[in-house]
Design a protein around this motif. Structure first.
Motif, mmCIF file in Angstrom:
data_model
loop_
_atom_site.group_PDB
_atom_site.id
_atom_site.type_symbol
_atom_site.label_atom_id
_atom_site.label_comp_id
_atom_site.label_asym_id
_atom_site.label_seq_id
_atom_site.Cartn_x
_atom_site.Cartn_y
_atom_site.Cartn_z
ATOM 1 N N ASP A 172 0.823 -1.263 0.009
ATOM 2 C CA ASP A 172 -0.017 0.091 -0.020
ATOM 3 C C ASP A 172 0.800 0.951 -0.058
ATOM 4 O O ASP A 172 0.529 2.218 -0.666
ATOM 5 N N ALA A 173 1.987 1.205 0.503
ATOM 6 C CA ALA A 173 2.910 2.470 0.922
ATOM 7 C C ALA A 173 3.694 2.509 -0.573
ATOM 8 O O ALA A 173 4.571 3.591 -0.607
ATOM 9 N N GLY A 174 3.587 1.729 -1.429
ATOM 10 C CA GLY A 174 4.397 1.803 -2.688
ATOM 11 C C GLY A 174 5.949 1.214 -2.596
ATOM 12 O O GLY A 174 6.672 1.207 -3.573
ATOM 13 N N PHE A 175 6.235 0.694 -1.407
ATOM 14 C CA PHE A 175 7.718 0.080 -1.311
ATOM 15 C C PHE A 175 7.673 -1.262 -2.324
ATOM 16 O O PHE A 175 9.129 -1.431 -2.512
ATOM 17 N N THR A 176 6.738 -1.885 -2.686
ATOM 18 C CA THR A 176 7.184 -3.098 -3.366
ATOM 19 C C THR A 176 7.287 -2.773 -4.784
ATOM 20 O O THR A 176 7.588 -3.966 -5.542
ATOM 21 N N GLY A 177 7.178 -1.640 -5.181
ATOM 22 C CA GLY A 177 7.641 -1.178 -6.589
ATOM 23 C C GLY A 177 9.049 -0.324 -6.666
ATOM 24 O O GLY A 177 9.381 0.076 -7.887
ATOM 25 N N GLY A 223 12.814 0.640 -7.106
ATOM 26 C CA GLY A 223 13.706 -0.259 -7.844
ATOM 27 C C GLY A 223 13.549 -0.602 -9.436
ATOM 28 O O GLY A 223 14.238 -1.069 -10.091
ATOM 29 N N ILE A 224 12.005 -0.533 -9.449
ATOM 30 C CA ILE A 224 11.626 -0.495 -10.866
ATOM 31 C C ILE A 224 11.093 0.757 -11.540
ATOM 32 O O ILE A 224 10.141 1.265 -10.935
ATOM 33 N N GLY A 270 6.080 0.658 -14.809
ATOM 34 C CA GLY A 270 5.048 0.487 -13.998
ATOM 35 C C GLY A 270 5.367 0.237 -12.229
ATOM 36 O O GLY A 270 4.620 -0.311 -11.425
ATOM 37 N N GLY A 271 6.651 0.666 -12.283
ATOM 38 C CA GLY A 271 7.106 0.576 -10.849
ATOM 39 C C GLY A 271 6.836 1.963 -10.068
ATOM 40 O O GLY A 271 6.432 2.735 -10.696
ATOM 41 N N ALA A 272 7.665 1.954 -9.012
ATOM 42 C CA ALA A 272 7.758 3.083 -8.096
ATOM 43 C C ALA A 272 8.816 4.084 -8.392
ATOM 44 O O ALA A 272 9.019 5.109 -7.853
ATOM 45 N N GLY A 273 9.724 3.561 -9.191
ATOM 46 C CA GLY A 273 10.925 4.276 -9.579
ATOM 47 C C GLY A 273 12.036 4.134 -8.454
ATOM 48 O O GLY A 273 11.843 3.175 -7.596
ATOM 49 N N GLY A 274 13.175 4.816 -8.634
ATOM 50 C CA GLY A 274 14.339 4.409 -7.633
ATOM 51 C C GLY A 274 15.312 3.360 -8.503
ATOM 52 O O GLY A 274 15.144 2.975 -9.414
ATOM 53 N N GLN A 275 16.272 3.320 -7.832
ATOM 54 C CA GLN A 275 17.406 2.547 -8.219
ATOM 55 C C GLN A 275 17.474 1.020 -7.456
ATOM 56 O O GLN A 275 16.803 0.999 -6.486
ATOM 57 N N PHE A 276 18.377 0.280 -8.000
ATOM 58 C CA PHE A 276 18.338 -1.027 -7.534
ATOM 59 C C PHE A 276 18.891 -0.969 -6.036
ATOM 60 O O PHE A 276 18.450 -1.694 -5.203
#
Length: 356
Positions: free
Chosen positions: A39-44, A46-47, A52-58
């Motif tokens: 719900d907080a978006g943490f599972t996306g 690094g994508i 379709g992910g939440a962004g961010g790096q590996f």
């Protein structure tokens, strides 16, 4: 702690707000924690957002791994976010918000075109969190497929590791896949991602074990003084701390080198170190805690069993030692130069490592 401090603190706060049941062995994942992270978006993390992910790096995804493991939460974050969802996104496949896990099939899986669509046959051994996943992202040969866990012809042979997490063999008998496409990622790259993620998780567990054991030794009294006042206990604690620091340094270096095209060597070294020190750290912690540390209700077992269960996940120290030695010898490097730390430049980069 590995990675960005603010992200680590944010993930830890979410987990602490929900709470973790550290009874070991566990009977299932920490569903409340997994839901909260989703719900907080943490599972996306690094994508890429374009995928379709939440962004961010590996490295951001590895920070979430560190926070979750250090908190004792049992979730399919590595299998879903670091491996399956990332591979699906890179392959142009939409999971539709479902929880996924990665299944490596190698050459043991065969695909056939039928009137119903593409079908798969074969055995997928040791699929982690298969019971909790809605969909399996199956990587085999040079292809990747999406397979619903409830599709006809799919049979789960349930098993668990020392932690209680499901590790299942999955039999496929003319299973119709949702999607099948060429994979832009090879199996070695997936193994590297899995190895560094579990190295990060094991290092976080080791740090929590040290903190827990030092606190116990300071509070528990025997013969009128704290356990930490005895020289033998002090030596044991010092040895544990040294092993954990060794692991932390190797892991942090591997994470820092994540963008390096020749990243495989540092990942191999990190997994070698954390896997080889896992037994020593776990054994020392239980020795100092005594009988209470072996009870299923005590939270120590959540972390020590994780160290032992994850020791061979995506390759143990023997496997990665052979890989590392083979790479260096193929590069024509004199082993003695490695011993004396002679300056050398690798003649090649590992294919695909830059995609990490």
């Amino acid at each position: 702690m590995t990675g960005d401090a603010e992200l680590h603190a944010a993930v830890t706060a979410v987990i602490e707000r929900v709470g973790v049941d550290t009874t070991t062995p566990a009977t299932t994942i920490d569903t409340g924690v997994w839901t909260a992270l989703t719900d907080a978006g943490f599972t996306g993390v690094g994508i890429g957002e374009d995928l379709g992910g939440a962004g961010g790096q590996f490295t951001d995804a590895l920070t979430v791994v560190s926070a979750a493991a250090g908190s004792g939460a049992l979730t399919p974050f590595i299998e879903h976010t670091v491996l399956a969802a990332w591979l699906a996104a890179r392959s142009g496949l939409d999971l539709g918000g479902r929880t996924a896990t990665l299944a490596l099939g190698g050459e043991g899986i065969t695909a056939r075109a039928t009137a119903q669509g593409w079908t798969l046959d074969g055995l997928l051994p040791g699929v982690v969190h298969a019971c909790e996943a809605d969909v399996l992202v199956v990587h085999f040969a040079s292809s990747v497929a999406l397979v619903s866990r409830t599709t006809p012809g799919l049979t789960l042979y349930h098993g668990t590791d020392l932690l209680g997490a499901s590790v299942d063999d999955v039999a496929l008998d003319t299973v119709v896949v949702e999607h099948l496409t060429d994979s832009p990622i090879d199996s070695e790259e997936l193994r590297l991602r899995g190895a560094v993620a579990y190295a990060v998780a094991m290092s976080a567990c080791a740090d929590t074990i040290i903190e827990t054991t030092v606190r116990h030794a300071s509070q528990r009294t025997q013969f009128g003084r704290p356990l930490s006042g005895f020289q033998a206990i002090q030596q044991r604690l010092a040895s544990m701390a040294a092993s954990a620091a060794h692991s932390r340094a190797a892991v942090e270096h591997a994470v820092e080198m994540a963008g390096n095209p020749d990243h495989a060597g540092t990942i191999a070294a990190a997994k070698i170190v954390v896997s080889s020190t896992a037994r020593e750290v776990a054994a020392a912690a239980h020795q100092i805690h005594g009988a209470i540390g072996f009870t299923s209700e005590h939270h120590l077992g959540r972390f020590t069993m994780a160290l032992l269960a994850w020791r061979d996940r995506h390759g143990d120290e023997k496997y990665w030692s052979q890989v590392l030695a083979g790479r260096e010898l193929e590069d024509g490097i004199d082993p003695w130069d490695l011993v004396v730390d002679a300056d050398h430049t690798p003649s090649r980069a590992t294919p695909g490592a830059a995609n990490l």
